[in-house]
Design a protein around this motif. Structure first.
Motif, mmCIF file in Angstrom:
data_model
loop_
_atom_site.group_PDB
_atom_site.id
_atom_site.type_symbol
_atom_site.label_atom_id
_atom_site.label_comp_id
_atom_site.label_asym_id
_atom_site.label_seq_id
_atom_site.Cartn_x
_atom_site.Cartn_y
_atom_site.Cartn_z
ATOM 1 N N UNK A 1 19.059 17.609 -29.476
ATOM 2 C CA UNK A 1 18.038 17.728 -30.504
ATOM 3 C C UNK A 1 16.740 17.031 -30.156
ATOM 4 N N UNK A 2 16.460 16.881 -28.856
ATOM 5 C CA UNK A 2 15.258 16.172 -28.405
ATOM 6 C C UNK A 2 14.193 17.160 -27.954
ATOM 7 N N UNK A 3 12.939 16.743 -28.095
ATOM 8 C CA UNK A 3 11.841 17.498 -27.497
ATOM 9 C C UNK A 3 11.848 17.246 -25.993
ATOM 10 N N UNK A 4 11.566 18.282 -25.209
ATOM 11 C CA UNK A 4 11.656 18.140 -23.752
ATOM 12 C C UNK A 4 10.525 18.882 -23.075
ATOM 13 N N UNK A 5 10.025 18.288 -21.984
ATOM 14 C CA UNK A 5 9.019 18.930 -21.143
ATOM 15 C C UNK A 5 9.120 18.351 -19.743
ATOM 16 N N UNK A 6 8.305 18.867 -18.826
ATOM 17 C CA UNK A 6 8.383 18.435 -17.426
ATOM 18 C C UNK A 6 7.841 17.016 -17.248
ATOM 19 N N UNK A 7 8.379 16.314 -16.261
ATOM 20 C CA UNK A 7 7.885 14.980 -15.911
ATOM 21 C C UNK A 7 6.684 15.118 -14.988
ATOM 22 N N UNK A 8 5.570 14.431 -15.264
ATOM 23 C CA UNK A 8 4.434 14.464 -14.340
ATOM 24 C C UNK A 8 4.848 13.973 -12.955
ATOM 25 N N UNK A 9 4.398 14.666 -11.910
ATOM 26 C CA UNK A 9 4.743 14.290 -10.537
ATOM 27 C C UNK A 9 4.287 12.869 -10.232
ATOM 28 N N UNK A 10 3.154 12.463 -10.803
ATOM 29 C CA UNK A 10 2.646 11.111 -10.546
ATOM 30 C C UNK A 10 3.640 10.055 -11.009
ATOM 31 N N UNK A 11 4.254 10.257 -12.166
ATOM 32 C CA UNK A 11 5.239 9.297 -12.663
ATOM 33 C C UNK A 11 6.459 9.251 -11.752
ATOM 34 N N UNK A 12 6.865 10.405 -11.250
ATOM 35 C CA UNK A 12 8.004 10.457 -10.338
ATOM 36 C C UNK A 12 7.690 9.713 -9.045
ATOM 37 N N UNK A 13 6.482 9.900 -8.523
ATOM 38 C CA UNK A 13 6.082 9.213 -7.299
ATOM 39 C C UNK A 13 6.094 7.699 -7.498
ATOM 40 N N UNK A 14 5.539 7.228 -8.610
ATOM 41 C CA UNK A 14 5.509 5.791 -8.893
ATOM 42 C C UNK A 14 6.927 5.238 -8.970
ATOM 43 N N UNK A 15 7.793 5.967 -9.651
ATOM 44 C CA UNK A 15 9.179 5.526 -9.801
ATOM 45 C C UNK A 15 9.882 5.413 -8.453
ATOM 46 N N UNK A 16 9.747 6.425 -7.621
ATOM 47 C CA UNK A 16 10.443 6.436 -6.335
ATOM 48 C C UNK A 16 9.929 5.340 -5.412
ATOM 49 N N UNK A 17 8.629 5.099 -5.416
ATOM 50 C CA UNK A 17 8.092 4.075 -4.521
ATOM 51 C C UNK A 17 8.378 2.671 -5.051
ATOM 52 N N UNK A 18 8.462 2.502 -6.358
ATOM 53 C CA UNK A 18 8.848 1.206 -6.911
ATOM 54 C C UNK A 18 10.281 0.870 -6.538
ATOM 55 N N UNK A 19 11.154 1.894 -6.553
ATOM 56 C CA UNK A 19 12.559 1.660 -6.214
ATOM 57 C C UNK A 19 12.741 1.214 -4.771
ATOM 58 N N UNK A 20 11.740 1.547 -3.936
ATOM 59 C CA UNK A 20 11.809 1.138 -2.531
ATOM 60 C C UNK A 20 11.139 -0.208 -2.301
ATOM 61 N N UNK A 21 10.786 -0.901 -3.384
ATOM 62 C CA UNK A 21 10.229 -2.234 -3.216
ATOM 63 C C UNK A 21 8.742 -2.236 -2.982
ATOM 64 N N UNK A 22 8.042 -1.190 -3.427
ATOM 65 C CA UNK A 22 6.593 -1.138 -3.213
ATOM 66 C C UNK A 22 5.875 -2.062 -4.168
ATOM 67 N N UNK A 23 4.663 -2.416 -3.768
ATOM 68 C CA UNK A 23 3.799 -3.228 -4.613
ATOM 69 C C UNK A 23 2.470 -2.522 -4.748
ATOM 70 N N UNK A 24 1.888 -2.638 -5.917
ATOM 71 C CA UNK A 24 0.601 -1.977 -6.152
ATOM 72 C C UNK A 24 -0.495 -2.639 -5.331
#
Length: 286
Positions: A263-286
């Motif tokens: 019963x949730x609203x759903x849409x696509x995840x922005x690619x930018x958010x996915x990129x930030x998430x993946x690089x943070x998981x690898x120990x990246x720093x801004x």
């Protein structure tokens, strides 16, 4: 022209800019090459275009090593964010020089692009603003019609309407003259819908290479009552979660169909958010 990257490394002192990466790029697709500063994107593009040599490994284009092979180097056009052209040249001379180098050069298209971006052929490069110099780079990149065209942050100084027009022109010309386009940018949300495939680099490694449509199908942005969102997220890899006043919004790996079952609203995840998430998981720093 298929690009094959085999165990490619570039090392500066003790630091790897690229660390034994291997992947392949098929011909006639638009690729998004993404990652934070220092991820290895520019190093890869410089090796691909023959401007620097790798420390080890190789790149093959249509099965051949591009170094010292004029036929292959004529097939690659790299437009960087700045310093693409000698400052003393006039715009008309820039076009003439590049027309000699690229066999598929379209002079009529180049002239149309100059008019599109209000560039005067008699102006010298040193007299151009950052935005005008970017427009000249875009003009050369598109008019080259090179089988492999690489844009590395090509629009520094351009305003939003000019960038939008560039994206439109690129897609229009790509439809008529398909080629491999590699696009590196930090303005990911502006251009992500153009990408047919996404490659994310982090600290010299490939952390993701995936078809854009597959990414859209495998990730989802959901919103609704916190209790239902929490139930949906159980056992899932969560990209981001925000809650306020009994409601939550989350980015996660999952499908829209699953979210709607809760019963949730759903849409696509922005690619930018996915990129930030993946690089943070690898120990990246801004």
């Amino acid at each position: 022209m298929k690009i094959e990257v085999n165990n490619l490394s570039k090392k500066y002192g003790e630091k790897y800019a690229l660390n034994h990466v291997s992947f392949a790029l098929e011909k006639n697709k638009i690729y998004g090459l993404l990652g934070r500063n220092g991820a290895g994107k520019t190093t890869f593009m410089n090796i691909l275009s023959g401007q620097i040599m790798p420390s080890s490994g190789e790149i093959k284009i249509a099965g051949e090593n591009p170094f010292d092979q004029q036929e292959l180097t004529e097939s690659i056009c790299l437009i960087k964010e700045s310093n693409n052209f000698p400052k003393e040249l006039k715009i008309k001379d820039v076009l003439k020089i590049f027309s000699y180098f690229y066999p598929n050069w379209d002079y009529s298209f180049a002239e149309d692009l100059l008019k599109e971006f209000n560039l005067t052929p008699r102006l010298k490069v040193k007299a151009l603003s950052k935005g005008m110099e970017s427009a000249l780079g875009i003009t050369v990149g598109l008019a080259s019609r090179a089988p492999i065209t690489v844009f590395d942050e090509p629009y520094i100084g351009m305003d939003a309407p000019s960038r939008k027009r560039f994206y439109e022109l690129l897609l229009e010309d790509y439809e008529d003259y398909p080629r491999t386009i590699i696009f590196s940018t930090h303005l990911i949300d502006e251009v992500s819908l153009m990408f047919e495939e996404v490659i994310i680099l982090q600290e010299g490694l490939v952390v993701l290479q995936e078809d854009s449509e597959v990414l859209r199908q495998q990730t989802v942005a959901v919103s609704g009552p916190t209790e239902k969102v929490d139930q949906f997220l159980q056992g899932k890899d969560v990209i981001e979660l925000k809650s306020l006043a009994g409601n939550s919004m989350a980015y996660a790996f999952g499908t829209s169909e699953e979210a709607k079952d809760f019963g949730l609203d759903a849409e696509a995840v922005p690619v930018q958010e996915l990129m930030i998430h993946l690089t943070e998981k690898k120990g990246a720093h801004a």
